[in-house]
Design an enzyme around this catalytic site. Structure first.
Site, short mmCIF file in Angstrom:
data_model
loop_
_atom_site.label_atom_id
_atom_site.label_comp_id
_atom_site.label_asym_id
_atom_site.label_seq_id
_atom_site.Cartn_x
_atom_site.Cartn_y
_atom_site.Cartn_z
N LYS A 71 -21.49 20.76 -37.80
CA LYS A 71 -22.28 19.64 -38.32
C LYS A 71 -22.74 18.73 -37.17
O LYS A 71 -23.92 18.37 -37.09
CB LYS A 71 -21.44 18.85 -39.33
N ARG A 79 -17.29 12.10 -41.74
CA ARG A 79 -17.22 13.46 -42.26
C ARG A 79 -16.59 14.42 -41.27
O ARG A 79 -16.76 14.27 -40.06
CB ARG A 79 -18.63 13.99 -42.55
N GLY A 110 -16.11 22.36 -47.91
CA GLY A 110 -15.29 21.54 -48.81
C GLY A 110 -13.80 21.56 -48.51
O GLY A 110 -13.02 21.02 -49.27
N MET A 159 -12.19 20.29 -45.93
CA MET A 159 -11.64 19.10 -45.26
C MET A 159 -12.25 17.84 -45.85
O MET A 159 -13.06 17.89 -46.75
CB MET A 159 -11.90 19.21 -43.76
N ARG A 161 -27.26 24.30 -40.87
CA ARG A 161 -26.36 25.31 -40.31
C ARG A 161 -26.90 26.68 -40.70
O ARG A 161 -27.73 26.79 -41.61
CB ARG A 161 -24.94 25.12 -40.85
N HIS A 201 -19.78 24.78 -54.90
CA HIS A 201 -18.65 25.29 -54.12
C HIS A 201 -18.39 26.76 -54.42
O HIS A 201 -18.27 27.60 -53.53
CB HIS A 201 -17.41 24.44 -54.44
N ARG A 231 -9.28 67.85 -43.93
CA ARG A 231 -7.82 68.06 -44.05
C ARG A 231 -7.59 69.15 -45.08
O ARG A 231 -7.64 68.90 -46.28
CB ARG A 231 -7.14 66.77 -44.50
N GLU A 241 -2.43 63.60 -30.84
CA GLU A 241 -1.73 62.66 -31.72
C GLU A 241 -0.37 62.25 -31.16
O GLU A 241 0.34 61.46 -31.79
CB GLU A 241 -1.50 63.30 -33.09
N SER A 290 -9.72 65.83 -30.52
CA SER A 290 -10.03 64.80 -31.51
C SER A 290 -8.80 63.91 -31.61
O SER A 290 -7.70 64.39 -31.91
CB SER A 290 -10.35 65.43 -32.86
N THR A 307 -5.71 59.05 -34.32
CA THR A 307 -5.12 57.77 -33.92
C THR A 307 -4.18 57.18 -34.97
O THR A 307 -3.48 56.22 -34.67
CB THR A 307 -6.23 56.76 -33.58
N ASN A 308 -4.15 57.77 -36.18
CA ASN A 308 -3.13 57.31 -37.12
C ASN A 308 -1.76 57.69 -36.57
O ASN A 308 -0.86 56.87 -36.45
CB ASN A 308 -3.32 57.94 -38.50
N ASP A 309 -1.65 58.98 -36.24
CA ASP A 309 -0.38 59.43 -35.68
C ASP A 309 -0.18 58.94 -34.26
O ASP A 309 0.93 58.59 -33.88
CB ASP A 309 -0.30 60.96 -35.73
N CYS A 368 -10.68 60.89 -35.15
CA CYS A 368 -10.73 61.11 -36.60
C CYS A 368 -9.68 60.31 -37.35
O CYS A 368 -9.52 60.45 -38.55
CB CYS A 368 -10.64 62.58 -36.94
N TYR A 425 -18.26 61.45 -30.28
CA TYR A 425 -18.51 61.02 -31.66
C TYR A 425 -17.28 60.32 -32.24
O TYR A 425 -16.18 60.41 -31.68
CB TYR A 425 -18.86 62.22 -32.56
C1 PEP Z 1 -4.41 60.97 -37.59
O1 PEP Z 1 -3.21 61.10 -37.43
O2 PEP Z 1 -5.07 60.07 -37.07
C2 PEP Z 1 -5.14 61.92 -38.45
C3 PEP Z 1 -6.45 61.84 -38.58
O3 PEP Z 1 -4.40 62.79 -39.18
P1 PEP Z 1 -3.61 62.42 -40.52
O4 PEP Z 1 -4.04 61.05 -40.90
O5 PEP Z 1 -4.00 63.44 -41.50
O6 PEP Z 1 -2.20 62.52 -40.07
MG MG Z 2 -2.29 63.01 -37.98
#
Ligand code: PEP
Ligand code: MG
Length: 894
Positions: free
Chosen positions: A25, A95, A104, A106, A339, A460, A566, A757, A776, A779-781, A846, A866
């Site tokens: 403001k 203000r 709104g 504050m 704003r 609001h 998968r 992984e 690949s 990255t979850n594991d 992935c 990718y």
């Molecule tokens: C992972 O681990 O990132 C993955 C893509 O495999 P999943 O999630 O199936 O273990």
């Molecule tokens: Mg995995």
């Protein structure tokens, strides 16, 4: 250090760039003053002062007092009025305003400077005693509640009493005498509660107000809002002390909020709400339903024209859609705020594309202006067009103002607390309120949609919901809400708490019951902008898809291949022929229960045609684009039943004893299944599983190729540990594949690669790349194994790690946004080492991070080929990939 920034009469100490220091403001007021717009004069106390005040036990920095008093003197000179004067007093508003808009959340105090003497001065100069005392009672009420913290209800009860005594129902009918009496009652109440007189000294009033605004930064609603909006890293709020202008001096006055373009559609029309004879708070609070801005054209043609010029000037100046507040005081226009306007996702696309086409911004800027949330929300549901019109009209119960598009289905609840309670139990709710206030923000956030009986498109509820892209209908005036009785009634129809209703934020219709919703077709501007994104980005975008349906949906979203299929998901369900799902499950269970390789092979033979058919479907859907198929990954115990009844049923079905089933399930039990017998380890011990899967992939590919469908299969081994392990599986894969290809006499190219992984695989990437044709990153594991955080259980304590008010150990959930520092270091290392061995090594990601904008930008920076994201996140990845290019260009320039 300078604490106070003055603005007035075309000059300002600050600029529009100084948002962090002056708040949005304050920066806007300074900038508007500089460019010659009609802004009432005033000054801004910086956010740094707020930080100091809160950190030093509510003490101000030493120099502040002098600077404030100097600014007051300057303001008095400029306005030729004096604070507390009994002839022509200066009144100010105090203000809040932080660097990020927190509508709104504050505090604000208006009409400051009024006391027993100056109220007479105001009456004299305006020639309107009633107006002066109305202003005074508003000030006393605001000061008592906001600065001192007295309960609002007690004061409102006194207002009701006065009205009752006068025999009137509306505030506008209260006489000067009535207001005078109310001021007296408020002050008596003030004394009773605080043992002190209501402050007469304007300077004392001012310091009280400044402190209250600073403290409101830490107020519960502000803290909650910052939490849900993930606003961090700000110093605090600034305080704006501005000469009061009045929109409530009569029919020649008014106040409004307007947008330089339509915030719902993005259309280039002047858009807004206006209330005659009212103060600004009345529009935002949504207490009275305002009229459309266009009506101002007839009522005050000159003002409207002037406002149109302001609109043009501001948009050119800021090069973005602006949301402005203005007041007209007896025919004179004042701008009180500007704003960047919040907008619906569809509007965000349209405005970005239009402005680029108009030459107002560059294509790169248009791309930068779209956020991942805009894309996500663009695909928010609408009513299924297949629902019959007659059915709709039959179910329609009310109509309101379509404040935020999209549709929502949920159970009606009538308070924000109930919304939170119901939502915590996993219920979908619609929050129904007369109007919403900042206290409701928690309940609004968890609701599927919001419905209010009053208010306009800038109330609001509308503003907050728009920021979230949440379906919202306001001003549904036919609805009578009885929150205490937990019900609403409309045209004889009663909806109780917990009953389903459906909102269509597109046209403002409210329906009883549950109506099917579907995802909408995106607008034209979306297609244009995504094309621009594709032109800019360097990195490919694939999708994670396990079925032909997903694959087709992902292609529509712009996927350029499959980065992860998968295969085990296909064991559970037959997506094209659901009735055959049981047959698949049985085959896989037989395979798992087999105690020798011969019976295992028999079971696998049953699975082969299913898998082959799935792969044909996927190859067809991707039509020549690369498809990465991962061999079976999860531990086998996930495929067998654990409760005795189901085990017995299975035993009967496949003709073995229940004890044998139980024994095998027991054998499969692992203490740490995520680190157990899974991934490539399964194929090491049961090579026949790999053989069946590779056969299915290659036969499907040949089948497609024979039918003139191009295929590019990439066979991927999960959870690889090192080169030795991978090589065994790679050779087995090639053995099976090459034999089939040789026999069929077709020419088929395919790749064999691995997921990365495990930290060990990342560290030894140079060796693995001697054999693997692609990497690949799973990255979850990889996050799980690098951080030692269980992806299934960490949710129990991770919120504390991520909460910036609590432990604040991580900025984001590492399973959502890649831990660039730690996991990212392994990724960089693996890519660098892998490419040293094999310069053309194809690299992708992935894990879930492939659909997270920040993580995608990292993937671009480390040179991946990718990213792969779930179908609905594909556009997010496309845009983020383009933004990454723009960001790196900017960095290089610097
Ligand atoms: C992972 O681990 O990132 C993955 C893509 O495999 P999943 O999630 O199936 O273990
Ligand atoms: Mg995995």
């Amino acid at each position: 250090m300078k604490y106070v920034y003055f603005f007035g009469e075309g000059k300002a100490d600050g600029t529009g760039e100084m948002k962090d220091l002056l708040g949005g403001k304050g920066a806007g007021l300074a900038e508007m003053t500089r460019i010659g717009l009609p802004v009432p004069a005033g000054f801004t106390i910086t956010t740094e002062t707020c930080d100091y005040y809160l950190k030093h036990g509510k003490k101000y920095p030493k120099k502040l007092k002098g600077e404030v008093l100097k600014s007051i003197t300057r303001l008095e000179k400029l306005t030729r009025k004096k604070l507390g004067n009994d002839q022509d007093p200066l009144l100010v508003s105090v203000r809040s305003g932080s660097a990020r808009s927190m509508p709104g959340m504050m505090e604000t105090i208006l009409n400051l400077g009024l006391n027993e003497k100056s109220v007479d001065g105001l009456a004299k100069t305006t020639g309107n005693e009633r107006f002066a005392y109305d202003a005074y009672r508003r000030f006393v009420q605001m000061y008592s509640t906001v600065v001192i913290g007295l309960p609002k209800e007690d004061l409102e009860a006194r207002l009701r009493r006065v009205k009752k005594k006068l025999g009137v129902t509306d505030d506008t009918q209260v006489t000067a005498q009535g207001w005078k009496q109310l001021v007296g009652e408020y002050k008596a109440y003030f004394k009773e509660k605080t043992q002190a007189e209501f402050p007469e000294d304007p300077e004392e009033q001012l310091w009280g107000a400044i402190g209250a605004v600073f403290e409101s930064w830490m107020g519960e609603k502000a803290v909650t809002y910052r939490r849900v909006e993930k606003i961090t890293g700000l110093l605090g709020t600034a305080v704006n002390v501005v000469q009061m202008v009045f929109g409530n001096t009569g029919e020649e006055s008014g106040t409004g909020v307007c947008f330089t373009r339509d915030p719902s559609t993005g259309e280039r029309t002047f858009f807004g709400d206006f209330l005659l004879n009212a103060q600004g708070e009345d529009v935002v609070a949504g207490i009275r339903t305002p009229m459309h801005l266009i009506e101002l054209k007839d009522r005050m043609p000159k003002v409207y024209k002037q406002l149109e010029r302001v609109r043009e000037k501001l948009e050119k100046h800021y090069r973005d859609m602006q949301d402005m507040e203005f007041t007209v005081e007896t025919g004179k226009l004042y701008m009180l705020q500007t704003r960047t306007g919040k907008r619906s996702p569809a509007a965000a696309f349209r405005i970005a594309v239009d402005m680029a086409d108009e030459g107002l911004i560059k294509v790169e800027e248009a791309l930068e202006r779209i956020s991942p949330e805009d894309i996500e929300r663009l695909f928010y549901p609408v009513l299924d067009p297949k629902v019959a019109r007659s059915d709709l009209s039959h179910r329609k119960i009310a109509n309101g103002i379509n404040a935020v598009p999209g549709a929502a289905v949920g159970k009606a609840v009538f308070t924000a607390e109930e919304a939170e309670q119901w939502a915590a139990k996993g219920e979908k709710v619609i929050l129904v309120r007369r109007e919403t206030s900042p206290e409701d923000v928690g309940g609004m956030y968890v609701a599927q949609g919001i419905l209010t009986a009053t208010g306009g498109k800038t109330s609001h509820a509308a503003v907050v919901a728009r920021g979230w892209g949440k379906c919202c209908i306001v001003g549904a005036e036919q609805i009578d809400i009885v929150a205490e009785a937990k019900k609403m009634s409309v045209n004889g129809h009663v909806v109780h708490e917990g009953e389903w209703i459906t909102l269509d934020g597109g046209d403002g219709s409210v329906y009883s019951g549950q109506i099917d919703l579907v995802r909408p077709e995106p607008p034209k501007a979306y297609e244009t902008l995504m094309k621009w994104a594709d032109k800019h980005r360097k990195i490919g975008v694939r999708t994670n898809a396990d079925t032909p349906q997903d694959a087709r949906a992902a292609r529509k979203m712009g996927a350029e291949g499959i980065g992860l299929c998968r295969t085990e998901h296909m064991f559970f369900k037959d997506f094209e022929h659901p009735e055959k799902s049981a047959e698949r499950q049985q085959a896989i269970q037989e395979m798992i229960l087999a105690d020798n390789s011969e019976s295992r092979r028999k079971a696998l033979d049953k699975l082969l045609p299913f898998q082959r058919r799935d792969f044909v479907g996927i190859f067809k859907a991707m039509d020549g684009l690369p498809v990465t198929i991962r061999l079976i990954d999860p531990p086998l115990h996930e495929f067998v039943p654990h409760d005795p009844a189901k085990q017995e049923e299975l035993a009967k079905r496949i003709g073995i004893s229940p004890e044998a089933v139980a024994r095998r399930v027991e054998q499969l039990h692992e203490t740490n299944p995520m680190l157990g017998h899974r991934g490539g380890r399964l194929a090491i011990t049961y090579p026949e599983i790999l053989e069946m899967q590779v056969r299915a992939i290659i036969e499907a590919a040949i089948d497609c190729q024979n039918n003139k469908i191009k295929v590019l299969p990439e066979i991927m081994i999960p959870l690889t540990l090192d080169k030795k392990e991978f090589k065994i599986l790679e050779e087995a894969t090639r053995r099976v594949a090459n034999a089939i290809i040789f026999q069929s006499k077709v020419k088929l190219e395919y790749l064999v690669g691995t997921m990365i992984e495990l930290p060990r695989a990342a560290l030894l990437a140079d060796q693995i790349a001697q054999v693997a044709e692609f990497f690949s990153f799973g990255t979850n594991d990889l996050t799980q194994t690098t951080m030692g955080l269980s992806r299934d259980d960490a949710g129990r304590f991770l919120p504390v790690y991520v909460d910036q008010q609590k432990a604040a150990i991580f900025k984001d959930d590492p399973f959502q946004t890649l831990d660039v520092e730690g996991v990212g270091m392994l990724i960089r290392w693996a890519i660098e080492r892998g490419r040293k061995t094999r310069p053309k090594l194809k690299v992708g990601i992935c894990g879930e991070h492939g659909g997270d904008a920040e993580s995608v930008k990292f993937c671009h920076r480390v040179g991946m080929n990718y990213v792969s994201a779930s179908p609905f996140r594909v556009p997010i990845a496309r845009l983020a990939a383009a933004q990454a290019v723009i960001e790196s260009k900017k960095k290089r320039k610097k």
